[in-house]
Design an enzyme around this catalytic site. Structure first.
Site, PDB file in Angstrom:
ATOM      1  N   GLN A   7     -12.321  -3.171   3.472  1.00  0.00           N
ATOM      2  CA  GLN A   7     -11.516  -3.907   4.450  1.00  0.00           C
ATOM      3  C   GLN A   7     -12.077  -3.831   5.867  1.00  0.00           C
ATOM      4  O   GLN A   7     -11.765  -4.681   6.695  1.00  0.00           O
ATOM      5  CB  GLN A   7     -10.079  -3.385   4.430  1.00  0.00           C
TER       6      GLN A   7
ATOM      7  N   ARG B 298      -7.544   8.767   7.405  1.00  0.00           N
ATOM      8  CA  ARG B 298      -7.778   8.528   5.981  1.00  0.00           C
ATOM      9  C   ARG B 298      -8.659   7.294   5.838  1.00  0.00           C
ATOM     10  O   ARG B 298      -8.307   6.211   6.293  1.00  0.00           O
ATOM     11  CB  ARG B 298      -6.442   8.311   5.259  1.00  0.00           C
TER      12      ARG B 298
ATOM     13  N   HIS C 289     -10.975   3.005  -3.525  1.00  0.00           N
ATOM     14  CA  HIS C 289      -9.952   2.083  -3.017  1.00  0.00           C
ATOM     15  C   HIS C 289     -10.310   0.669  -3.510  1.00  0.00           C
ATOM     16  O   HIS C 289     -10.608  -0.222  -2.727  1.00  0.00           O
ATOM     17  CB  HIS C 289      -9.899   2.150  -1.484  1.00  0.00           C
TER      18      HIS C 289
ATOM     19  N   ASN D  99      -6.753   5.262  -4.925  1.00  0.00           N
ATOM     20  CA  ASN D  99      -5.701   4.622  -4.151  1.00  0.00           C
ATOM     21  C   ASN D  99      -5.000   3.582  -5.012  1.00  0.00           C
ATOM     22  O   ASN D  99      -5.636   2.669  -5.554  1.00  0.00           O
ATOM     23  CB  ASN D  99      -6.285   3.922  -2.920  1.00  0.00           C
ATOM     24  N   GLU D 100      -3.686   3.732  -5.144  1.00  0.00           N
ATOM     25  CA  GLU D 100      -2.850   2.728  -5.807  1.00  0.00           C
ATOM     26  C   GLU D 100      -3.450   2.191  -7.101  1.00  0.00           C
ATOM     27  O   GLU D 100      -3.768   0.998  -7.218  1.00  0.00           O
ATOM     28  CB  GLU D 100      -2.570   1.562  -4.859  1.00  0.00           C
TER      29      GLU D 100
ATOM     30  N   ASN E 187       2.168   5.568  -0.905  1.00  0.00           N
ATOM     31  CA  ASN E 187       2.103   4.383  -0.050  1.00  0.00           C
ATOM     32  C   ASN E 187       3.400   3.601  -0.267  1.00  0.00           C
ATOM     33  O   ASN E 187       3.717   3.224  -1.395  1.00  0.00           O
ATOM     34  CB  ASN E 187       0.912   3.493  -0.417  1.00  0.00           C
TER      35      ASN E 187
ATOM     36  N   TYR F 236       6.109   0.477   1.306  1.00  0.00           N
ATOM     37  CA  TYR F 236       6.240  -0.643   2.233  1.00  0.00           C
ATOM     38  C   TYR F 236       7.594  -1.337   2.224  1.00  0.00           C
ATOM     39  O   TYR F 236       8.026  -1.847   3.238  1.00  0.00           O
ATOM     40  CB  TYR F 236       5.150  -1.690   1.940  1.00  0.00           C
TER      41      TYR F 236
ATOM     42  N   GLU G 100       0.197   5.699   3.385  1.00  0.00           N
ATOM     43  CA  GLU G 100       0.237   4.351   3.978  1.00  0.00           C
ATOM     44  C   GLU G 100       1.683   3.950   4.212  1.00  0.00           C
ATOM     45  O   GLU G 100       2.533   4.129   3.342  1.00  0.00           O
ATOM     46  CB  GLU G 100      -0.384   3.280   3.057  1.00  0.00           C
TER      47      GLU G 100
ATOM     48  N   TRP H 185      -0.587   2.629   8.299  1.00  0.00           N
ATOM     49  CA  TRP H 185      -1.490   1.543   7.887  1.00  0.00           C
ATOM     50  C   TRP H 185      -1.243   0.361   8.826  1.00  0.00           C
ATOM     51  O   TRP H 185      -0.150  -0.158   8.864  1.00  0.00           O
ATOM     52  CB  TRP H 185      -1.233   1.126   6.436  1.00  0.00           C
TER      53      TRP H 185
ATOM     54  N   GLU I 290      -7.451  -8.377   4.565  1.00  0.00           N
ATOM     55  CA  GLU I 290      -6.272  -8.053   3.756  1.00  0.00           C
ATOM     56  C   GLU I 290      -6.408  -8.642   2.348  1.00  0.00           C
ATOM     57  O   GLU I 290      -5.612  -9.461   1.892  1.00  0.00           O
ATOM     58  CB  GLU I 290      -5.005  -8.557   4.468  1.00  0.00           C
ATOM     59  N   TRP I 291      -7.491  -8.231   1.660  1.00  0.00           N
ATOM     60  CA  TRP I 291      -7.727  -8.576   0.261  1.00  0.00           C
ATOM     61  C   TRP I 291      -7.591 -10.070  -0.007  1.00  0.00           C
ATOM     62  O   TRP I 291      -8.248 -10.856   0.647  1.00  0.00           O
ATOM     63  CB  TRP I 291      -6.835  -7.710  -0.640  1.00  0.00           C
TER      64      TRP I 291
ATOM     65  N   PHE J 112      -2.338  -5.972   9.911  1.00  0.00           N
ATOM     66  CA  PHE J 112      -1.549  -4.746   9.808  1.00  0.00           C
ATOM     67  C   PHE J 112      -1.889  -3.743  10.909  1.00  0.00           C
ATOM     68  O   PHE J 112      -1.330  -2.667  10.960  1.00  0.00           O
ATOM     69  CB  PHE J 112      -1.812  -4.060   8.455  1.00  0.00           C
TER      70      PHE J 112
END
Length: 461
Positions: free
Chosen positions: A18, A75, A119, A164-165, A294, A296, A368, A415, A422-423, A431
């Site tokens: 990213q 991080r 990630h 990550n996730e 993480n 949101y 996050e 985050w 953003e992917w 963000f």
């Protein structure tokens, strides 16, 4: 004044693909995200991380911005294909040199590095030649790569996150195809998740046996989960909300804490849910020194009136809806972010308390939490981001309440350090605590960066 515990860790976070850019520089090999972003229609306006925030060349400036904020930790993730261009075999010394400079710079600035090994940016060669996460052998590739990182960086890095996730790699990558490698299937997510969990276990086993005693670090995994609030106090709705959390977070956390998947998943997914060998279950159970979360947003969950079909949409973050049979909705009065995610601070407190109760009071770090807000393509709107400040205040207040209620929450990483790629949404969502001009690379602190800095320095607000 909401004051946090004396040793509470404040930080910020990013991910390699990213922010780094320099995708074809310094010996880096392509990742699945480089390939995915080249397929028309897969990312917003064909955006990719080829240039991103150019952190690869501007890392010193970025460390200076963090030092100015006063954060205690940063991080970031390591790009596997920058360290091992084809995901196996030869080490790329230029990649090692880059991360050594970054780590040394952080340590010199008094900022503790927290390193995420994976990630989502799997080396493309592993996908093309070995079926990526669908191949059980990937666990050994992960462990070999991790050993390189422990050997080269472990004298200074004392905080490791394996994955990550993994929910995103599994469901978004192999369920509905929204993320790389872009596959759609109702069984592959469970296979990918299984191999990621095994990979996590193999990495931790290597660290604990070969490095942890000498290096004295800690290692864990970071999972993502939204809160699921029951629509009513009817037993069916309460059960649906609980089941939704098991299919979202329990899918990945239960094996790490208990050695197997939730019973509700075994019952509903059946033969499509792989089984752990006795050895893999042994390696998995107790394989995290802390609980990385993480978080949101929040959704309302209920028992569906009629059978639910399909994988589940992005917004609901629901996973394979046809397997869990949960209906998701939202309160129309809730405010939303630019991601169309609900702003529900109390959901953060509830998910922390759920984790605390289910997993036996583990030390938790929020690795996050943050938001993208509309209108931030306009620099002036972005720099005066009062809505982000209100978001952070609300969620940090919820964290404070969770601590007061006995949750062992030890840190919070916002985050993100800066606007970035953003992917699938490319550069259309921001963000960051810092504005980034994606043409020139210029960085500028937003009002939220200044507010967060004051919060960090006061250890509260």
């Amino acid at each position: 004044m909401k004051t946090f515990p004396e040793d509470f860790l404040w930080g910020t976070a990013t991910a390699a693909y990213q922010i780094e850019g320099a995708a074809a520089e310094g010996g880096r090999g392509p990742s699945i995200w480089d390939a995915f972003a080249m397929i028309p229609g897969r990312t917003f306006e064909g955006h990719s991380g080829i240039k991103a925030c150019d952190h690869y060349h501007r890392w010193e400036e970025d460390i200076a911005l963090m030092k100015e904020m006063g954060v205690g930790c940063y991080r970031f993730s390591i790009s596997w294909s920058r360290v091992q261009p084809d995901g196996k075999g030869e080490v790329n010394e230029e990649g090692i040199a880059f991360y050594n400079k970054l780590i040394d710079g952080l340590v010199e600035a008094g900022i503790t590095p927290w390193v995420t090994l994976f990630h989502w940016d799997l080396p493309l060669a592993l996908q093309m030649e070995h079926d990526g996460l669908l191949n059980p052998e990937i666990a050994n590739r992960f462990a070999d790569y991790a050993r390189i990182c422990f050997q080269r960086f472990g004298d200074r890095v004392k905080n490791w996150i394996t994955l990550n996730e993994p929910w995103c790699s599994s469901f978004l990558g192999h369920g509905n195809g929204y993320f790389a490698p872009g596959r759609t299937c109702n069984s592959e997510p469970y296979v990918a998740a299984h191999n990621l969990l095994r990979s996590h276990a193999y990495i931790v086993d290597a660290y604990r046996k070969e490095f942890q005693k000498e290096q004295g670090g800690v290692i864990g995994i970071t999972n993502n989960c939204d809160w699921r609030e029951p629509k009513s106090d009817r037993p069916e709705d309460v059960a649906a909300a609980h089941r939704a959390l098991e299919f979202f977070l329990g899918w990945f956390a239960d094996p790490v804490y208990f050695g197997d998947y939730p019973a509700s998943m075994r019952e509903r997914v059946g033969e499509r849910l792989p089984k752990f060998t006795a050895e893999d279950a042994r390696l998995l159970k107790g394989s995290s020194d802390f609980f990385g979360l993480n978080h949101y947003t929040t959704m309302i969950a209920s028992e569906p009136a009629e059978e639910v079909h399909g994988a589940g949409d992005i917004k609901g973050n629901g996973g394979m809806m046809e397997d869990q049979q949960v209906e998701l909705s939202e309160d129309p009065s809730w405010e939303k972010t630019h991601m169309d995610w609900n702003i529900v601070p109390w959901g953060c407190r509830k998910i922390l308390e759920w984790i605390d109760k289910r997993y036996g009071h583990p030390p938790i770090y929020i690795t996050e939490n943050g938001c993208a807000m509309p209108g931030e393509d306009d620099r002036e709107v972005a720099l005066n981001d009062t809505r982000r400040v209100e978001f952070l205040k609300g969620y940090l207040e919820a964290c404070h309440q969770a601590i007061e209620n006995g949750v062992d929450l030890r840190g919070y990483m916002c985050w993100s350090m800066m606007d970035n790629f953003e992917w699938a949404l490319g550069y259309s969502r921001r963000f960051g605590l810092h504005w980034v001009d994606f043409e020139t690379g210029e960085r500028q602190p937003k009002a939220s960066a200044k507010w967060y800095s004051a919060t960090v320095k006061a250890n509260g607000f």
